[in-house]
Design a protein around this motif. Structure first.
Motif, mmCIF file in Angstrom:
data_model
loop_
_atom_site.group_PDB
_atom_site.id
_atom_site.type_symbol
_atom_site.label_atom_id
_atom_site.label_comp_id
_atom_site.label_asym_id
_atom_site.label_seq_id
_atom_site.Cartn_x
_atom_site.Cartn_y
_atom_site.Cartn_z
ATOM 1 N N SER A 1 -5.426 12.263 5.554
ATOM 2 C CA SER A 1 -5.601 10.991 4.858
ATOM 3 C C SER A 1 -4.650 9.955 5.428
ATOM 4 N N TYR B 1 0.818 -1.208 0.000
ATOM 5 C CA TYR B 1 0.000 0.000 0.000
ATOM 6 C C TYR B 1 0.854 1.262 0.000
ATOM 7 N N ASP B 2 1.883 1.290 0.842
ATOM 8 C CA ASP B 2 2.738 2.472 0.881
ATOM 9 C C ASP B 2 3.615 2.578 -0.353
ATOM 10 N N TYR C 1 2.708 5.142 -3.166
ATOM 11 C CA TYR C 1 3.105 6.549 -3.048
ATOM 12 C C TYR C 1 4.620 6.708 -3.048
ATOM 13 N N SER D 1 -3.273 7.800 3.504
ATOM 14 C CA SER D 1 -2.362 7.467 2.426
ATOM 15 C C SER D 1 -0.920 7.656 2.898
#
Length: 524
Positions: A85, A55-56, A59, A87
């Protein structure tokens, strides 16, 4: 510069603090066991590790220009972040939620049952979490992390966190050695819950040494750095891709499918970067214009062609400049077949049932090559550099599909591999080797799955374009950065910026440019 506003509900917190303990004391749920067998806790934790990394990576992959957004001025392409967020906060969630108390519960059962294998694995997971958490966020909570009387938690200094990694690895090794002495090299008990190494205790021990090697390498800018220690740890770690740390993905539905596979559909919103295209097509490593004879044989497996069959990439934060022949999303589906099943599949690790990769043999070989080069042992650096390149080519040629790492059918022919190794993109002797050769081949080897490690490298060398040749600093930087590049992720919003604001203030995490401050591990 925008002001960051955080809302902290003090009265609600006081109410929870006054009633929570009493509620927990008298309200045990008869349907939720307080003691759980270790074998049932390990699988979701392993899945959580892969999830945190994946997930990381979406970005972080934009920070290091593995890929970018198809539209201009994307926040992450500008090396910014999204306030309010989660994120970029998935590794935080992994450390404190996916692992968190689950590790404690697993070891509680393991200690009671003298399951030394599970105890050793538990400490290995702890060490992996602290290492990856500190690399991304710098400050972490360790001393107070599992204190049930607290609602806010003080952050420990990053030097303490990195030292904790070493401490936990040593504890893991002690218990794994005890398990090997008790059970032999393979544990049937551990195999019930182990979707990484299926009870192979020797491989778990190698994984712990890999964490130690990474921990030591990342402190390469410190005066106390020990290159020989990196080599010592790697020599006790992975000896081939068969030892790689990777987690099984069944691929039967979205919940158990590989993050990069077509069912999940997580990566098609990205476009390959101009940087990775130039690394693979020969324009950087071979110092030549794009020619098929110089191209890396991994190129058509890792990247996608435009409509006119050319390979192009986006330049952050400009988006996709190719209007007539726009880049298509990655990965592109191919008509290739897997080495195991003979059924149509995507390329590389883009299958639904491809294993979730955490660390690889080639990555570790590049660890050693870098450190020996800086030490002045050019021949040792060259040997491990070649090992790393060969290991990375083998990894793409025999990707970790299903439960096997090998097969009779390869994605890259041995002829193509030999040609590349003898070509201009690979240095042919120790005298020709440069630090940029090592780190850029390592960057290629980390494609997709290893964005966090690639970011650690770039930050250790301050985004140097003399080492990461062809990397272009974004022309537009996120306004809050004040012209500086990004060096850390912020702690997870929904736990820290909602409930732990006083502690955030102490480490400066309320500052608008906090994400640009250099983490401890990159400092001298």
């Amino acid at each position: 510069m925008k002001k960051i506003i955080y809302i902290f509900t003090a009265l609600l917190t006081i109410g929870i603090a006054s009633s929570c303990k009493k509620f927990v004391d008298i309200n045990d749920n008869p349907n939720a066991p307080t003691s759980v067998d270790a074998s049932t806790l390990l699988p979701p934790m392993l899945a959580g590790m892969a999830r945190g990394n994946w997930y990381d990576s979406r970005y972080i992959g934009q920070y290091v220009q593995i890929w970018g957004a198809p539209t201009a001025l994307n926040v992450w392409d500008q090396e910014g972040y999204i306030p309010g967020s989660d994120s970029g906060g998935e590794m935080w969630r992994t450390v404190y939620f996916s692992l968190g108390q689950n590790v404690n519960l697993m070891m509680q059962d393991a200690i009671a049952g003298k399951k030394y294998d599970y105890i050793g694995v538990g400490w290995a997971l702890r060490a992996w979490g602290w290492q990856n958490g500190a690399d991304e966020y710098n400050n972490m909570v360790i001393k107070e992390a599992y204190d049930p009387t607290k609602l806010t938690f003080n952050y420990d200094s990053p030097d303490y966190v990195y030292a904790e990694v070493v401490k936990d690895c040593q504890t893991a090794l002690n218990y794994l050695n005890l398990a090997i002495n008790t059970n032999g090299n393979t544990s049937a008990s551990l195999a019930k819950g182990d979707y990484m190494y299926y009870g192979d205790l020797l491989k778990w021990r190698k994984f712990v040494y890999a964490i130690l090697a990474q921990n030591t390498l990342h402190l390469s800018n410190k005066s106390t750095f020990n290159a020989d220690l990196v080599k010592k740890y790697v020599d006790s770690s992975f000896v081939s891709n068969a030892d790689n740390a990777s987690v099984q993905c069944t691929g039967s539905q979205s919940g158990d499918a590989n993050f990069w596979g077509p069912t999940r559909g997580n990566i098609p919103s990205f476009r390959q970067s101009d940087y990775i295209v130039k690394l693979l097509d020969g324009r950087i490593l071979a110092s030549a214009t794009e020619q098929d004879t110089l191209a890396d044989p991994r190129l058509p497996l890792l990247l996608a062609r435009s409509k006119d069959r050319a390979f192009r990439g986006v330049v952050a934060p400009l988006g996709d400049p190719n209007t007539a022949d726009a880049n298509i999303s990655i990965p592109a589906m191919a008509g290739a077949t897997t080495a195991n099943s003979g059924t149509p599949s995507a390329k590389y690790i883009f299958n639904d049932n491809s294993r979730g990769v955490l660390m690889t043999y080639s990555e570790l070989q590049f660890f050693v090559s870098e450190t020996l080069f800086k030490k002045g042992d050019l021949q040792g650096a060259y040997t491990t550099y070649i090992n790393g390149v060969k290991g990375a080519l083998d990894f793409v040629s025999n990707p970790p599909i299903g439960s096997s790492l090998t097969g009779t059918q390869k994605y890259i022919s041995q002829t193509a591999i030999d040609s590349y190794l003898a070509g201009p993109s690979v240095r042919q002797n120790a005298a020709a080797l440069q630090l940029s050769d090592i780190l850029q081949q390592k960057f290629i080897s980390l494609f997709v799955w290893g964005a966090p490690e690639a970011w650690s490298d770039m930050r250790r060398y301050d985004y140097s374009t003399s080492i990461f040749q062809g990397y272009v600093i974004p022309t537009t930087i996120y306004p809050d950065n004040a012209g500086k590049q990004v060096y850390r992720l912020r702690p997870r919003y929904n736990s820290e910026y909602i409930w732990n604001v006083p502690a955030l203030k102490l480490i400066g995490a309320l500052d608008a440019d906090y994400h640009t401050k250099k983490p401890w591990f990159v400092l001298p």
